[in-house]
Structures are given as structure tokens and as C-alpha cells.
Design an enzyme around this catalytic site. Structure first.
Site, PDB file in Angstrom:
ATOM      1  N   SER A  64      26.621  11.348 -46.221  1.00 14.48           N
ATOM      2  CA  SER A  64      26.395  12.757 -46.021  1.00 14.48           C
ATOM      3  C   SER A  64      25.934  13.136 -44.617  1.00 14.48           C
ATOM      4  O   SER A  64      26.006  14.307 -44.249  1.00 14.48           O
ATOM      5  CB  SER A  64      25.338  13.228 -47.027  1.00 14.48           C
ATOM      6  OG  SER A  64      24.101  12.572 -46.793  1.00 14.48           O
ATOM      7  N   LYS A  69      19.481  15.799 -38.697  1.00 12.78           N
ATOM      8  CA  LYS A  69      20.180  16.197 -39.927  1.00 12.78           C
ATOM      9  C   LYS A  69      19.441  17.371 -40.568  1.00 12.78           C
ATOM     10  O   LYS A  69      18.204  17.409 -40.561  1.00 12.78           O
ATOM     11  CB  LYS A  69      20.218  15.001 -40.873  1.00 12.78           C
ATOM     12  CG  LYS A  69      21.046  15.205 -42.132  1.00 12.78           C
ATOM     13  CD  LYS A  69      21.091  13.917 -42.958  1.00 12.78           C
ATOM     14  CE  LYS A  69      21.924  14.058 -44.208  1.00 12.78           C
ATOM     15  NZ  LYS A  69      21.988  12.824 -45.005  1.00 12.78           N
ATOM     16  N   SER A  99      24.398   7.058 -46.609  1.00 13.03           N
ATOM     17  CA  SER A  99      24.701   8.224 -45.778  1.00 13.03           C
ATOM     18  C   SER A  99      24.390   8.112 -44.288  1.00 13.03           C
ATOM     19  O   SER A  99      24.730   9.013 -43.535  1.00 13.03           O
ATOM     20  CB  SER A  99      23.997   9.452 -46.326  1.00 13.03           C
ATOM     21  OG  SER A  99      24.693   9.910 -47.448  1.00 13.03           O
TER      22      SER A  99
HETATM   23  N1  GLN Z   1      27.672   9.050 -51.067  1.00 15.66           N
HETATM   24  C1  GLN Z   1      26.460   8.876 -51.801  1.00 15.66           C
HETATM   25  C2  GLN Z   1      26.196  10.070 -52.684  1.00 15.66           C
HETATM   26  O1  GLN Z   1      27.019  10.912 -52.702  1.00 15.66           O
HETATM   27  C3  GLN Z   1      25.316   8.620 -50.865  1.00 15.66           C
HETATM   28  C4  GLN Z   1      24.702   9.825 -50.304  1.00 15.66           C
HETATM   29  C5  GLN Z   1      23.504   9.566 -49.463  1.00 15.66           C
HETATM   30  O2  GLN Z   1      23.235   8.435 -49.051  1.00 15.66           O
HETATM   31  N2  GLN Z   1      22.758  10.613 -49.215  1.00 15.66           N
HETATM   32  O3  GLN Z   1      25.223  10.160 -53.359  1.00 15.66           O
END
Ligand code: GLN
Length: 488
Positions: free
Chosen positions: A154, A79, A178
């Protein structure tokens, strides 16, 4: 079978038995990326030269009869918020569009020591804020099961790369879901380890008390293999836990007899897609037939988890992202007439709308007039949530929930941010409580994969892996590959 469809453990066998070479495997992966990535858009950066050089080293070792580690010579994807020295680390943001990492993240050091191969860096929501990869400054990743749908986020690029056969394993990061949510949207496995199991050093900070790096893979065995390499104490991360790292592959036994599986009723209420619910019910039945004991659980504070997270995470993000000031590194606006104007314009132009929204939210909840009402209260609720999980784990060994209340939905950048936040309801409490959680494929709803989440006690990844592995071996969801079909 095409090499790109393999798992880490299968390909390792083929490498050591000299049926294939690491160079051949790496080339096969880039061929696959070349064939499908213009549709999937999982990658931001490729490092073919570096990957092939590393593959040649592994081949030389095998030829010399030396032993290799399970991940040696197996191509993976990282990532783009995890630093690999000399490669870009953009966090899918304009503000870091040209930033080249000057050091390796701790997980990367460990992976390099095991002589694995990095194919490239994957697309994500900007600074890991989002659930779809649509907040990326560069591109939206498409779900390989249906290109008109989101891959989740994400870590959407890391997950889509696995589902599309563009990497054998990958790393994501999970602040509120994410790793697990994109794994569930792509019909693959993703595990968020216990907070502190994996060093965050070299993972660009979003919300430091929640962030955790973890593997995304085709099956549970591969997840255990990657965990073996990335877990462990690191002096660069003060929250890294001084605990032994077990051999997680030893936990992979087909045995859930007497295992107490808790079903928290709050996860099965309003908002859960009936088709997702139906797949989970079947999964519970499979466990029951295999001898697990199913226990009803209540976690009443679940309804406050999303709002608590959307106070704490932006608060921490607003502090962490203060470092992007246009001075030290990253994007700098041109033609500013004063230093404050330069910083303001660099941040306004460099951050996308979702990141700006979170910085504003975070700054607001930390401001002196609102700190007690929002941030302090959220921290208190976080403690309550954690305690409820402690209580629940007196009655059961793992919790079984949906990973996401819905399967992957259509790409639509106009979607209301609040509606998307609410869909994090199943994954967020696990971060707030610092627990390990895995998503494993457990069915399909209208042709799209459905994921089941198993949550464990702190540092009990082994029970989570065993429960996941037992289910996986009793089903065949992990053997089904994304068709890469549909219209973009
Ligand atoms: N969807 C969540 C957010 O927007 C989680 C994101 C994540 O785990 N990085 O913060």
C-alpha cells in the site's frame, strides 16, 4: 547530476561542504515534483512553505558552522497514514479526507529533532489495505518505470516518489508487505524493521499486531540512516521494545564470508514468475561467489500464511476501524434521522469497497459462532509459522526469497481481490513472525525491476543490512533510475 537523483548520504556531504544549500535542494525537489507528479501521482499533499522554512533553518545552522545530523535538510516524503501535526492525514480515505493531524507521530518527532524536511504526504491504498494504491479514494499512483503499471502498495506513493526522483527518502508502513513489495516494484530499497523496533504511535492503525513503519530509499546506506532516526523506545506504544538502537550504518560492511543464507524451498515453487526466479538465482550465485554459504531450508507452513493473515489482519482492522463512527471525527453523512442511521451511513459512504470488505471479514471471523473456527485457529497457525522461523534460524543467518512472485503488473481496478491477496505470499509470513525484512533490487524482468527479500532474526536488522549492502555494492541495480516512460 541533478540534485533530485541524489542519495541522503551524498546530499549530506554536499550540504556540509556548502556545495549546495538545503533551500536550493528543496526547491529542486518541488521543481521535479512539478515536472512529473501529474504523471506519477505520488503525492496527496505538499507543504512547500513548511519545507522551505525548515530548509532555511538548516542553512542558517550550516552557515553558523554548527554540526548537522545526516538527515538534516534532506527532503523526504511521508505516507499519508503517519501523522504530521497541522497537515492532513487522510489514509487515502473519504472518511478522513478533511482530517488534520493534531499531533506528531513518534517517528515524526524523531525526524523533526534531526531537522529533516517533509515535502508532503504520499498516496496509499485506503487504510493501507491493498497492494497497488488502486484502493485510494483520491487517485491511483503510477509506476515510474512504466506508467501503465501499478507502483505496488500500500505504500505505493512513497515508493514511486523515490523512483521518480520526487523525494530523497520516504516512510512507508508494512502490515503484510506494504514497504517491501512497492520497493521491489520500483527498483529501490525498503525495510520493515522487527515488530516493536519502531513506535506505531501516530501511525493510523490497520492491524496493530502486524503494522510497522519503515524507510524506503534509493540504497541500503540511506535505509540505515533513516532507521537510526526512527527506531527506539516510545512510552506511547506499549509494544515498543526496550532495546538499544545500534548505529545501523556500522553494519554496512562488504562482507558475507561464511554468512549462512537460507533458501526456503516453499518460496520458489508454483506461482513464481520464471523471470523473477532467474534473477534470484543469479543473486544467489553472486552471494556464493562472495563466500556465503547457501543452505536449503523448509518452512512448511508457508502455504497457510496468506489465509492466516487475511483472518488476523481484517479481525484487527474491524476493531481498529470501529472508531470511525461519524461522531468524533471524520466524515459524517448528512440528513440522518437517528444516531444509528448516521453512523451506518457515515461508514457506508465514508469507507471504500476494500475497507468495507475487510471490516465484514473481520467482524465475521470474530463473531461468537466463528471465532474458534477462524480467528483462534489463525492465531494458532501464526504461532506455528513463528516457530518454524525460529527453527530455520538455527540453520542460517538470513533467508533469501523473492519479495513478490511477480514484477509490477498493469493498472486494472477490476482485478480479483483474491488474486491480489495471493501475491502477498512472500512478505506476509515476515509480519506474522514479527521479523525484519528488506527488499533490495536484484534485476529486471521485461524492463520492470525485480526485488530480493532478505529476512533476519528478531532484532537482527544489522545482518540483514550487511547482507543487502554487500550485494548492492557488488551490483549496480540501485544506480539505475526509472525512466518515467510509457503511456498511462
Ligand atoms: N497487501 C496487504 C494487504 O492488502 C498488505 C498491506 C500492508 O502491508 N499494509 O493487506
Amino acid at each position: 547530476m541533478e540534485l533530485y537523483k541524489g542519495t541522503v548520504h551524498e546530499l549530506h556531504q554536499q550540504l556540509v561542504s556548502k556545495k549546495i544549500s538545503a533551500v536550493e535542494l528543496t526547491n529542486a525537489m518541488y521543481d521535479r515534483i512539478g515536472a512529473v507528479d501529474d504523471q506519477v501521482k505520488a503525492y496527496l499533499t505538499l507543504d512547500k512553505q513548511g519545507a522551505l522554512a525548515q530548509a532555511a533553518k538548516v542553512d542558517a545552522k550550516i552557515a553558523a558552522g554548527e554540526a548537522i545530523k545526516p538527515l538534516a535538510g534532506i527532503p523526504g516524503a511521508i505516507k499519508d497514514n503517519i501523522c504530521i501535526k497541522g497537515l492532513k492525514t487522510t489514509c487515502s480515505s473519504k472518511i478522513l479526507a478533511n482530517y488534520e493531524a493534531i499531533y506528531d507521530a513518534h517517528v515524526i518527532e524523531n525526524l523533526k529533532a534531526d531537522e529533516t524536511i517533509f515535502l508532503g504526504k504520499t498516496n496509499m491504498d485506503e487504510f493501507a489495505m491493498g497492494s497497488t494504491t488502486e484502493t485510494s479514494y483520491f487517485q491511483t499512483t503510477h509506476n515510474p518505470w512504466d506508467l501503465s503499471k501499478v507502483p505496488g502498495g500500500s505504500s505505493g506513493g512513497s515508493a514511486a516518489a523515490i523512483a521518480a526522483g520526487e523525494a530523497i527518502w520516504s516512510l512507508g508502513s508494512d502490515t503484510g508487505g506494504s514497504i517491501r513489495q512497492p520497493a521491489s516494484f520500483n527498483g529501490i530499497v525498503g525495510i520493515k524493521p522487527t515488530y516493536g523496533r519502531v513506535s506505531r504511535y501516530g501511525c493510523v492503525a490497520f492491524a496493530s499486531s502486524l503494522d510497522q513503519i519503515g524507510p524506503i530509499t534509493r540504497d541500503v546506506t540511506d535505509a540505515a540512516i533513516v532507521l537510526n532516526t526512527i527506531c527506539g523506545l516510545d512510552k506511547h506504544d506499549s509494544t515498543s521494545l526496550p532495546v538499544d538502537v545500534p548505529d545501523f550504518t556500522k553494519a554496512l560492511r562488504q562482507d558475507v564470508k561464511g554468512l549462512r543464507i537460507g533458501l526456503p524451498k516453499e518460496f520458489y515453487g508454483a506461482g513464481l514468475d520464471p523471470k523473477v526466479d532467474a534473477e534470484l538465482k543469479k543473486a544467489v550465485e553472486i552471494y556464493r561467489q562472495m563466500g556465503a554459504e547457501i543452505v536449503d531450508i523448509s518452512l512448511p507452513s508457508t502455504e497457510y500464511a496468506v489465509i492466516t493473515y487475511y483472518i488476523i489482519a481484517p479481525a484487527e482492522a474491524s476493531a481498529n476501524l470501529a472508531r470511525y463512527d461519524g461522531v468524533r471525527y471524520g466524515y459524517r453523512a448528512s440528513n440522518a434521522t437517528s444516531a444509528p442511521e448516521m453512523t451506518t451511513r457515515s461508514r457506508t459512504e465514508g469507507f471504500g469497497p476494500e475497507v468495507r470488505r475487510r471490516i465484514m471479514l473481520g467482524t465475521y471471523v470474530l463473531s461468537s459462532g466463528y471465532y474458534d473456527a477462524y480467528y483462534k485457529k489463525a492465531m494458532q497457525v501464526r504461532t506455528l509459522i513463528r516457530r518454524e522461523y525460529d527453527e530455520a534460524f538455527k540453520k542460517c543467518d538470513v533467508l533469501l526469497t523473492p519479495t513478490s512472485p511477480v514484477p509490477a503488473y498493469k493498472i486494472d481496478s477490476q482485478m480479483d481481490p483474491l488474486a491480489i491477496y495471493l501475491l502477498d505470499v512472500c512478505t506476509i509470513p515476515v509480519n506474522l513472525a514479527g521479523l525484519p525484512g528488506i527488499s533490495v533490487p536484484c534485476g529486471f524482468a521485461d524492463g520492470m525491476p525485480v526485488g530480493m527479500q532478505l529476512i533476519g532474526k528478531p532484532l537482527d536488522e544489522e545482518t540483514v543490512l550487511r547482507a543487502a549492502y554487500t550485494f548492492e555494492q557488488a551490483t549496480n541495480f540501485h544506480t539505475q533510475l526509472a525512466p518515467i516512460g510509457g503511456k498511462k
